[in-house]
Write an enzyme that holds these catalytic residues in place. Structure first.
Site, short mmCIF file in Angstrom:
data_model
loop_
_atom_site.label_atom_id
_atom_site.label_comp_id
_atom_site.label_asym_id
_atom_site.label_seq_id
_atom_site.Cartn_x
_atom_site.Cartn_y
_atom_site.Cartn_z
N HIS A 9 19.13 93.70 36.15
CA HIS A 9 18.83 94.02 34.75
C HIS A 9 18.97 92.79 33.85
O HIS A 9 19.66 91.82 34.19
CB HIS A 9 19.76 95.13 34.25
CG HIS A 9 21.20 94.73 34.25
ND1 HIS A 9 21.76 93.95 33.26
CD2 HIS A 9 22.20 94.98 35.13
CE1 HIS A 9 23.04 93.75 33.51
NE2 HIS A 9 23.33 94.36 34.66
N GLU A 80 26.51 99.38 39.63
CA GLU A 80 27.43 98.27 39.88
C GLU A 80 28.73 98.82 40.45
O GLU A 80 29.01 100.01 40.36
CB GLU A 80 27.68 97.52 38.56
CG GLU A 80 28.54 96.28 38.64
CD GLU A 80 28.01 95.24 39.61
OE1 GLU A 80 28.30 95.40 40.82
OE2 GLU A 80 27.36 94.29 39.17
#
Length: 198
Positions: A9, A80
């Site tokens: 991202h 994550e």
């Protein structure tokens, strides 16, 4: 052959401030949105059979801006690592608040568990589960996966036979692309951490 494009991202304020994000659902900042527009130009000519994304805003929104009009399939397993009590804190703050644990985690992340967080082994199993889902559902063509630096490092280290404890040595910049080609289940890393389009 299956071609997997792993995309980290774009930038968030916490990335800029060097804070641990983890499961925290922080969104892109203005620079992150600009990076998505540039990626949109880079991917305009590409054809994707399928798009996957972490369900966290910074990855999902990056995919929506980079591939306009395409809704990704969200996989929470692509999040994550859960940094638990480290989340929201900068490196400097961690050295003050958790000096011993932070030092141990940097030196030996494999056996040091972050308070209220996820172990590296659990994280590895979660990411492998996501990758297996993607590989089983797609036998050929090109797939885009919008995720975070940790899962990309985990997938790359698995293919390159890098020890789990060394995954943080694989640099992954915001908005970078890494390409893996799979043939008969065996992966080859074609490129990694490419930000040349920026």
């Amino acid at each position: 052959m299956l071609r997997l494009i792993l995309i980290r991202h774009g930038e968030t304020d916490w990335n800029r401030q060097k804070r641990y994000c983890g499961f925290n659902n922080i969104d892109l900042n203005s620079n992150g949105r600009q990076q998505a527009k540039k990626l949109n130009q880079r991917l305009k000519q590409e054809k994707f059979e399928k798009i996957y994304s972490s369900d966290l805003k910074r990855a999902r929104n990056f995919s929506l801006l980079a591939l306009k009009g395409v809704i990704p399939e969200e996989l929470p397993e692509l999040r994550e690592i859960n940094f638990g009590s480290f989340e929201g804190l900068s490196y400097k703050e961690l050295k003050k608040k958790y000096p011993e644990i932070y030092k141990n985690w940097l030196n030996d992340p494999l056996t040091t568990k972050i308070p209220n967080g996820e172990s590296l082994i659990d994280f590895s199993q979660r990411v492998k589960s996501a990758l297996n889902k993607i590989l089983q559902a797609n036998l050929k063509g090109q797939i885009a996966v919008f995720t975070h630096s940790g899962p990309i490092r985990m997938i790359l280290s698995d293919i390159l036979n890098i020890e789990l404890k060394n995954i943080w040595e694989l640099k992954q910049n915001n908005a970078s692309m890494s390409i893996i080609e799979f043939q008969e289940g065996k992966g080859k890393v074609i490129s990694q951490n490419d930000t040349s389009y920026l």
